[in-house]
Scaffold this motif. Structure first.
Motif, PDB file in Angstrom:
ATOM      1  N   ASP A  38       1.008  -7.185  -5.951  1.00 31.91           N
ATOM      2  CA  ASP A  38       1.796  -6.551  -7.011  1.00 31.91           C
ATOM      3  C   ASP A  38       3.079  -5.984  -6.408  1.00 31.91           C
ATOM      4  N   ASP A  39       4.195  -6.128  -7.137  1.00 36.15           N
ATOM      5  CA  ASP A  39       5.487  -5.711  -6.583  1.00 36.15           C
ATOM      6  C   ASP A  39       5.640  -4.196  -6.427  1.00 36.15           C
ATOM      7  N   ASP A  40       4.709  -3.419  -7.007  1.00 38.10           N
ATOM      8  CA  ASP A  40       4.769  -1.967  -6.833  1.00 38.10           C
ATOM      9  C   ASP A  40       3.779  -1.465  -5.771  1.00 38.10           C
ATOM     10  N   ASP A  41       3.177  -2.383  -5.025  1.00 35.05           N
ATOM     11  CA  ASP A  41       2.191  -2.049  -3.993  1.00 35.05           C
ATOM     12  C   ASP A  41       2.854  -2.107  -2.613  1.00 35.05           C
ATOM     13  N   GLN A  42       3.686  -1.118  -2.332  1.00 31.35           N
ATOM     14  CA  GLN A  42       4.477  -1.112  -1.101  1.00 31.35           C
ATOM     15  C   GLN A  42       3.632  -1.146   0.175  1.00 31.35           C
ATOM     16  N   PRO A  43       2.513  -0.415   0.275  1.00 29.84           N
ATOM     17  CA  PRO A  43       1.717  -0.500   1.509  1.00 29.84           C
ATOM     18  C   PRO A  43       1.225  -1.920   1.812  1.00 29.84           C
ATOM     19  N   THR A  44       0.825  -2.655   0.784  1.00 25.37           N
ATOM     20  CA  THR A  44       0.343  -4.016   1.004  1.00 25.37           C
ATOM     21  C   THR A  44       1.505  -4.957   1.323  1.00 25.37           C
ATOM     22  N   ILE A  45       2.647  -4.756   0.683  1.00 21.17           N
ATOM     23  CA  ILE A  45       3.826  -5.568   0.994  1.00 21.17           C
ATOM     24  C   ILE A  45       4.229  -5.358   2.453  1.00 21.17           C
ATOM     25  N   GLU A  46       4.219  -4.120   2.917  1.00 20.39           N
ATOM     26  CA  GLU A  46       4.569  -3.829   4.312  1.00 20.39           C
ATOM     27  C   GLU A  46       3.568  -4.464   5.270  1.00 20.39           C
ATOM     28  N   THR A  47       2.296  -4.432   4.916  1.00 23.76           N
ATOM     29  CA  THR A  47       1.266  -5.063   5.747  1.00 23.76           C
ATOM     30  C   THR A  47       1.493  -6.569   5.798  1.00 23.76           C
ATOM     31  N   TYR A  48       1.773  -7.159   4.659  1.00 22.69           N
ATOM     32  CA  TYR A  48       2.063  -8.596   4.605  1.00 22.69           C
ATOM     33  C   TYR A  48       3.252  -8.940   5.507  1.00 22.69           C
ATOM     34  N   GLU A  49       4.298  -8.141   5.461  1.00 22.34           N
ATOM     35  CA  GLU A  49       5.480  -8.396   6.294  1.00 22.34           C
ATOM     36  C   GLU A  49       5.113  -8.414   7.776  1.00 22.34           C
ATOM     37  N   ARG A  50       4.206  -7.528   8.188  1.00 25.16           N
ATOM     38  CA  ARG A  50       3.767  -7.507   9.592  1.00 25.16           C
ATOM     39  C   ARG A  50       2.863  -8.701   9.909  1.00 25.16           C
ATOM     40  N   LEU A  51       1.999  -9.073   8.958  1.00 24.39           N
ATOM     41  CA  LEU A  51       1.054 -10.170   9.182  1.00 24.39           C
ATOM     42  C   LEU A  51       1.759 -11.520   9.322  1.00 24.39           C
ATOM     43  N   LYS A  52       2.929 -11.658   8.694  1.00 22.86           N
ATOM     44  CA  LYS A  52       3.656 -12.933   8.741  1.00 22.86           C
ATOM     45  C   LYS A  52       3.980 -13.376  10.162  1.00 22.86           C
ATOM     46  N   SER A  53       4.081 -12.426  11.073  1.00 20.07           N
ATOM     47  CA  SER A  53       4.431 -12.787  12.453  1.00 20.07           C
ATOM     48  C   SER A  53       3.221 -13.272  13.254  1.00 20.07           C
ATOM     49  N   ILE A  54       2.011 -13.085  12.739  1.00 18.64           N
ATOM     50  CA  ILE A  54       0.826 -13.472  13.506  1.00 18.64           C
ATOM     51  C   ILE A  54      -0.107 -14.447  12.784  1.00 18.64           C
TER      52      ILE A  54
END
Length: 132
Positions: A38-54
């Motif tokens: 969901d676009d209002d779920d900032q903690p999960t979006i931030e986690t996704y951004e970190r996961l993209k590198s691994i």
């Protein structure tokens, strides 16, 4: 195999679920991960951004909508990104417990000589049915 999942506000659980799938798969090079966030779920979006590198992971980030009532919409959208032969739906509150689970699921899913219900494709939802 493509693992798709819905998540909301549970970044630690999401990481644990992904880790269980990835670390216990057997051959995790054959797995892609797709998330609906969901676009209002900032903690999960931030986690996704970190996961993209691994991890080989992509996310569909959209307005919240109607939750599971919109399940079919986001699964259809995520499916268009998939390159594998199977789509395995998964949630952030589930965990794999068996080493080599991918070979087990692939082997249990279908016997090419006797397709399930006469169909080459299979929808495999596995749940305990005791007491129903």
């Amino acid at each position: 195999m493509n693992g798709t999942g819905n998540t909301r506000g549970h970044p630690q659980e999401l990481c644990a679920a992904l880790d269980s799938m990835h670390s216990l798969a057997g051959d995790n090079t054959q797995i892609e991960y797709f998330l609906k966030i969901d676009d209002d779920d900032q903690p999960t979006i931030e986690t996704y951004e970190r996961l993209k590198s691994i991890l080989p992971i992509k996310a569909l980030i959209t307005p919240r909508g109607n939750g599971y009532l919109d399940f079919h919409h986001w699964v259809n959208e995520l499916s268009t990104w998939c390159t594998g032969d199977w789509i395995f739906l998964w949630n952030d509150d589930a965990k794999m417990l068996q080493e080599g689970w991918m070979a087990y699921v692939s082997g249990a899913a279908i016997d090419a000589a006797t397709p399930w219900h006469g169909c080459d494709d299979i929808c495999m939802l596995i749940a305990q049915t005791v007491g129903r």
